[in-house]
Every structure is written in structure tokens, then in C-alpha cells.
Scaffold this motif. Structure first.
Motif, short mmCIF file in Angstrom:
data_model
loop_
_atom_site.label_atom_id
_atom_site.label_comp_id
_atom_site.label_asym_id
_atom_site.label_seq_id
_atom_site.Cartn_x
_atom_site.Cartn_y
_atom_site.Cartn_z
N LEU A 80 0.83 -1.20 0.00
CA LEU A 80 0.00 0.00 0.00
C LEU A 80 0.87 1.26 0.00
N LYS A 81 1.93 1.24 0.76
CA LYS A 81 2.83 2.40 0.82
C LYS A 81 3.54 2.61 -0.52
N ASN A 82 3.81 1.53 -1.23
CA ASN A 82 4.43 1.65 -2.54
C ASN A 82 3.46 2.22 -3.57
N ARG A 83 2.18 1.99 -3.36
CA ARG A 83 1.16 2.45 -4.32
C ARG A 83 0.67 3.86 -4.02
N PHE A 84 0.65 4.24 -2.74
CA PHE A 84 0.04 5.51 -2.36
C PHE A 84 0.99 6.31 -1.47
N ALA A 85 1.35 7.51 -1.92
CA ALA A 85 2.28 8.35 -1.17
C ALA A 85 1.67 8.88 0.13
N ASN A 86 0.35 8.85 0.23
CA ASN A 86 -0.34 9.37 1.42
C ASN A 86 -0.48 8.34 2.53
N VAL A 87 0.05 7.14 2.35
CA VAL A 87 -0.05 6.07 3.34
C VAL A 87 1.22 5.99 4.17
N SER A 88 1.04 5.91 5.48
CA SER A 88 2.16 5.69 6.40
C SER A 88 1.78 4.58 7.36
N SER A 89 2.72 4.14 8.16
CA SER A 89 2.42 3.02 9.06
C SER A 89 3.19 3.17 10.36
N VAL A 90 2.70 2.47 11.37
CA VAL A 90 3.35 2.46 12.67
C VAL A 90 3.03 1.13 13.35
N ILE A 91 3.95 0.67 14.17
CA ILE A 91 3.73 -0.56 14.95
C ILE A 91 3.65 -0.19 16.42
N ALA A 92 2.57 -0.62 17.07
CA ALA A 92 2.43 -0.43 18.51
C ALA A 92 2.32 -1.83 19.12
N ASP A 93 3.42 -2.31 19.67
CA ASP A 93 3.43 -3.65 20.26
C ASP A 93 2.69 -3.60 21.60
N LEU A 94 1.50 -4.16 21.63
CA LEU A 94 0.66 -4.10 22.83
C LEU A 94 0.81 -5.32 23.73
N THR A 95 1.73 -6.21 23.39
CA THR A 95 1.91 -7.41 24.21
C THR A 95 2.27 -7.06 25.66
N PRO A 96 3.25 -6.18 25.91
CA PRO A 96 3.55 -5.84 27.31
C PRO A 96 2.40 -5.10 28.00
N VAL A 97 1.64 -4.32 27.25
CA VAL A 97 0.48 -3.63 27.83
C VAL A 97 -0.57 -4.66 28.26
N PHE A 98 -0.81 -5.62 27.40
CA PHE A 98 -1.77 -6.68 27.69
C PHE A 98 -1.33 -7.50 28.89
N GLU A 99 -0.06 -7.87 28.94
CA GLU A 99 0.45 -8.66 30.06
C GLU A 99 0.41 -7.85 31.35
N GLY A 100 0.71 -6.55 31.26
CA GLY A 100 0.63 -5.71 32.45
C GLY A 100 -0.79 -5.61 32.98
N PHE A 101 -1.76 -5.52 32.06
CA PHE A 101 -3.17 -5.49 32.46
C PHE A 101 -3.54 -6.79 33.18
#
Length: 268
Positions: A80-101
Motif C-alpha cells: 500500500l505504501k508503494n502504491r500511495f504516497a499518502n499512506v504511512s504506518s506504525v507498529i504499537a506492540d501491545l503485548t507488554p500492555v496486555f500482560e501488564g493489564f
């Protein structure tokens, strides 16, 4: 059930993209945030958002995620990023948040209830994360639910993946989602993958949980809309009709407005 011969993918694609763009501009926001799961619904939704030309942020939120889901999601985002210049991405690893909960709340001896509750908790942590990014970027959270999930069997988490600002594909049944996803260029690995909600840390499919495939449930939903009853079916079709009817009944609390206790005027 939709077929390639009757489904006007090009016109439907244009209609949804225009609807998304107009809604965002009228709401005076900058763009969209989409949670990417590695499944076809989120892949289609993010591609539709990308076509608006408005900033589209794809968010990966792994929580003990099965490797196949992660790899499909990453493949889609890169494409998608290769096709569209308006697309960006981010990774939010929620595993430690889940384990903390989990470490801060009591457990339960009822394993089935505990596992389902924790699965819904994963979905709600992801919803919170999507709205965090939406707040940072002045964007709308685009929902990824289809018509069978959202209005047929209620296969979503209330205030989890059901907590969104707008739903671009919620009037498309699964067969239509597949046709439109193929039209807009979703990767083949996603088109052929078995649907899964990815909330249990394994590779169990939606069909494993629901007891029927989306094609079967779609047919049952159409039958209900046509006014048919159990008396019209037998064998596997009857079994699926009962599955659909049961899920539709018990999940109405997700599909209808929150009940409000109205106070009589004479008591105010």
C-alpha cells in the motif's frame, strides 16, 4: 450472494472512496487511521481510505500475534505504501500492555470465560490505541467490519473493533468484500487466507468460532431478509440457519442502540 458478473466493483469502489473523502472533509479532519490485522476486511478498508488521497495511517498492534497474521499485514502495508504516497504506518506492540493489564486484575477458574474475556480485552486495547493515533493526527478511525459481522451475527467486540468513527464496508457481505478487495489489488496471500479475528494468539479461524463459513452465514442472512424460517430448510442448511438465528438473537445488544432509561416528565 454476489458474483463477479453482477457486482459493479468499479462503481462501488468510487462510491465508497467519495463517501469517505466527503465525510472526512465535512468533519474537518485530516485523514484516517486503520488497524491492520492481516485479514481481508482491514486490507480492503485501508486501500479504500488510501484512494481518497487523504493521509492514511496503518497501525499494527500485535498481542502475541500468530506469525502468519503479522507477515500478511506487513506485506499489505508495504504494498500500500508503494502504491500511495499518502499512506504511512506504525507498529504499537501491545503485548507488554496486555500482560501488564493481566497482572493487575483477578483471574478466573472458568477457562473458557477467561479466554473470551481476555480476547475482548485485546480488542479494546487496540481500539484505545487507534483513537490515540487518531487524536495525534486529527483523523477518523475507520471500521473494518462487514455486513455479516456487524449486522448479521454480531461477530465483533463491543467498544473494541466495534468502536469506530465510520464504517465504509459495513454494507458489503463477505462475498462482496472479496470481489472488491480483488478489484482494488489486495495481495493474493490475504485474498486466500482463512478469516480470523486474531484475538486468541493462535491461528483459529472465524469459522472455527462461529460454526459456519461466511458464505453459509451470508446465505442464511439473505434467507432471513426474504422472510424464510426454519421450515424452509433441512440438513446442513437448517443447521446454519439455526446458528445464524441464535447469534443474531444473543448479539442484538451489540447491534441496537444502547438502552436509555427514560424518566417520566412528572417525575422530573
Amino acid at each position: 450472494m454476489a458474483t463477479a458478473n453482477t457486482f459493479q466493483a468499479d462503481k462501488i469502489n468510487t462510491h465508497i472512496v467519495n463517501w469517505l473523502r466527503d465525510y472526512a472533509l465535512n468533519a474537518k479532519v485530516k485523514g484516517f487511521v486503520v488497524g491492520i490485522s492481516g485479514g481481508i476486511d482491514s486490507a480492503l478498508t485501508s486501500t479504500l481510505c488510501a484512494q481518497t488521497g487523504l493521509p492514511t495511517l496503518c497501525v499494527e498492534m500485535p498481542i502475541h500475534q500468530h506469525r502468519s497474521q503479522v507477515s500478511r499485514g506487513q506485506e499489505h502495508i508495504e504494498q500500500l505504501k508503494n502504491r500511495f504516497a499518502n499512506v504511512s504506518s506504525v507498529i504499537a506492540d501491545l503485548t507488554p500492555v496486555f500482560e501488564g493489564f493481566k497482572n493487575q486484575v483477578p483471574t478466573s477458574e472458568n477457562e473458557a470465560t477467561l479466554n473470551l474475556t481476555l480476547a475482548n480485552t485485546r480488542a479494546r486495547l487496540r481500539m484505545t490505541t487507534l483513537y490515540y493515533f487518531a487524536g495525534l493526527h486529527s483523523a477518523l478511525v475507520a471500521g473494518t467490519g462487514n455486513k455479516v459481522e456487524d449486522f448479521g451475527v454480531g461477530f465483533f467486540t463491543k467498544y473494541g473493533d466495534g468502536g469506530v468513527d465510520l464504517s465504509p464496508i459495513a454494507d458489503l457481505v463477505k462475498s462482496e468484500v472479496r470481489l472488491l478487495a480483488k478489484f482494488v489489488g489486495v495481495p493474493d496471500s490475504i485474498l486466500v487466507a482463512k478469516p480470523t479475528d486474531g484475538l486468541f494468539g493462535d491461528d483459529r479461524s472465524d469459522e472455527d468460532q462461529l460454526g459456519a463459513s461466511y458464505d453459509e452465514l451470508e446465505a442464511a442472512m439473505t434467507a432471513v431478509e426474504q422472510g424464510k424460517t426454519e421450515n424452509n430448510f433441512e440438513g446442513r442448511a437448517l443447521e446454519v440457519f439455526k446458528i445464524f438465528s441464535r447469534l443474531n438473537r444473543i448479539n442484538q445488544h451489540k447491534m441496537t442502540p444502547i438502552p436509555v432509561c427514560k424518566i417520566p416528565n412528572e417525575l422530573k
